[in-house]
Enzyme design. Structure first.
Site, short mmCIF file in Angstrom:
data_model
loop_
_atom_site.label_atom_id
_atom_site.label_comp_id
_atom_site.label_asym_id
_atom_site.label_seq_id
_atom_site.Cartn_x
_atom_site.Cartn_y
_atom_site.Cartn_z
N GLN A 105 -40.62 -23.25 -39.65
CA GLN A 105 -41.69 -22.59 -40.40
C GLN A 105 -43.05 -23.10 -39.99
O GLN A 105 -43.18 -24.08 -39.25
CB GLN A 105 -41.47 -22.82 -41.90
CG GLN A 105 -41.39 -24.30 -42.27
CD GLN A 105 -40.88 -24.52 -43.68
OE1 GLN A 105 -41.61 -25.05 -44.53
NE2 GLN A 105 -39.64 -24.12 -43.94
N HIS A 107 -47.35 -23.19 -41.73
CA HIS A 107 -48.23 -22.89 -42.85
C HIS A 107 -49.62 -22.54 -42.33
O HIS A 107 -50.09 -23.13 -41.35
CB HIS A 107 -48.35 -24.08 -43.79
CG HIS A 107 -47.04 -24.64 -44.23
ND1 HIS A 107 -46.10 -23.89 -44.89
CD2 HIS A 107 -46.50 -25.88 -44.09
CE1 HIS A 107 -45.05 -24.64 -45.16
NE2 HIS A 107 -45.26 -25.85 -44.67
N ARG A 203 -41.82 -18.25 -42.61
CA ARG A 203 -40.53 -18.62 -42.03
C ARG A 203 -40.36 -17.91 -40.70
O ARG A 203 -40.41 -16.68 -40.63
CB ARG A 203 -39.42 -18.25 -43.02
CG ARG A 203 -38.10 -18.94 -42.82
CD ARG A 203 -37.10 -18.53 -43.89
NE ARG A 203 -37.46 -19.02 -45.20
CZ ARG A 203 -37.56 -18.25 -46.29
NH1 ARG A 203 -37.32 -16.98 -46.23
NH2 ARG A 203 -37.89 -18.79 -47.44
#
Length: 335
Positions: A105, A107, A203
């Site tokens: 993943q 951010h 994701r």
């Protein structure tokens, strides 16, 4: 201790966490940290959180039963005058039990999140490894710089794992995960995570796993490709850490960035049989997360909070003077 204005009379209080039952979690937070959360598996506990996706609740003192979000709205002075608070708790503190690999993943940073995610904060985070299996690893960026179209194709074909940099981890390691860094916590890791107050996760790859309903979890590949740092990442090195000794305890800085500061405190007042002065900060709240052992936090008004492994204590910026006693390892977090 420093002298205090008489208006500084707020008391610290214990927090009760929100829990998450993500499919990769285990049961160590219940078994080893005494988390009384009715979820199985128990993947995460959000120990100090005002985020609407998982609110901490005050467990002791005059505000008992209220959410931390409500208490801080009613008492904004508890946050302090640090410019980064801006009237809101800027951090979120978690315990994470990775029985299985987390998804790969990434951010977004603050700028992207504010523009495309309804004004949300981005998510830069720090991991402190509480425990790790012998072969535990984490994913941290890529071996070499990679083009966006190449990464997209590898995600479509399910071959992305060969591009990712894997790093072995050990107990007591520290990792700073800047927004934009492609990453994942590996199976066998027990982590304390300090992050911006955000729940934005894009994701990229989830090993084709199925959730409880038999469906694959949602991927966010287009957004992930927009925010991911595709340059090759150097192997993360452990930061230089220097223990500073005082009567009854020692402390070391684990991480300092624009979003938070984290120290580790090694408390051992049993050897000197006296309580140690606990230095609070005048311009910022503090949070104590006990990661081993136990102790008691005393205030000058006669109050005390016994704490044990896994407990989390919020200390308002305008706290009364405090002393601490016991034998424990504690993470001290603030701005």
């Amino acid at each position: 201790m420093t002298s205090r204005n008489t208006s500084w009379n707020a008391k610290p209080f214990l927090l009760a966490p929100a829990g998450k039952d993500y499919l990769w979690g285990g049961n160590r937070l219940k078994e080893e940290f005494s988390k009384e959360v009715d979820l199985s598996p128990l993947a995460e506990t959000w120990e100090c959180s005002t985020h609407p996706d998982g609110l901490s609740v005050v467990a002791t003192g005059e505000h008992e039963g209220k959410t931390l979000r409500q208490v801080l709205q009613e008492n904004p002075e508890y946050l302090g005058t640090h410019p980064h608070t801006k009237g809101e708790l800027p951090i979120l503190i978690k315990l994470i039990d990775a029985k299985r690999d987390l998804s790969v993943q990434v951010h977004p940073d603050d700028e992207y999140a504010q523009k495309y995610e309804n004004g949300s904060l981005g998510k830069t985070e720090m991991w402190y490894v509480l425990d790790a299996a012998k072969d535990a690893k984490l994913i941290y960026g890529f071996h070499h710089p990679i083009e966006k179209n190449v990464l997209k194709k590898s995600l479509e074909e399910g071959t992305v794992e060969k591009l990712l940099q894997k790093v072995s981890i050990e107990k007591d390691d520290v990792f700073y995960i800047k927004a934009g860094t492609v990453h994942a916590i590996g199976a066998g890791a027990l982590i304390a995570e300090i992050q911006e107050s955000s729940n934005l996760t894009y994701r990229m790859y989830d090993y084709n796993r199925l959730d409880k309903s038999g469906k694959k979890r949602e991927l966010h590949i287009e957004k992930a490709l927009e925010v991911a740092d595709l340059s090759g990442s150097l192997q993360p090195k452990q930061p230089l850490r220097v223990l500073r000794y005082r009567r009854g305890f020692a402390s070391e800085l684990l991480c300092r960035c624009k979003y938070f500061q984290v120290e580790r405190i090694l408390l051992n007042t049993e050897c000197c049989r006296t309580m140690a002065n606990f230095q609070t900060e005048e311009n910022s709240f503090q949070v104590l997360l006990c990661v081993d052992g136990c102790g008691i936090l005393f205030d000058d008004m006669g109050g005390k909070i016994p704490f044990f492994k896994g407990d989390c204590i919020f200390i308002p910026a305008c706290s009364v003077p405090l002393k601490i006693h016991g034998k424990a390892q504690v993470l001290k977090i603030g701005c």
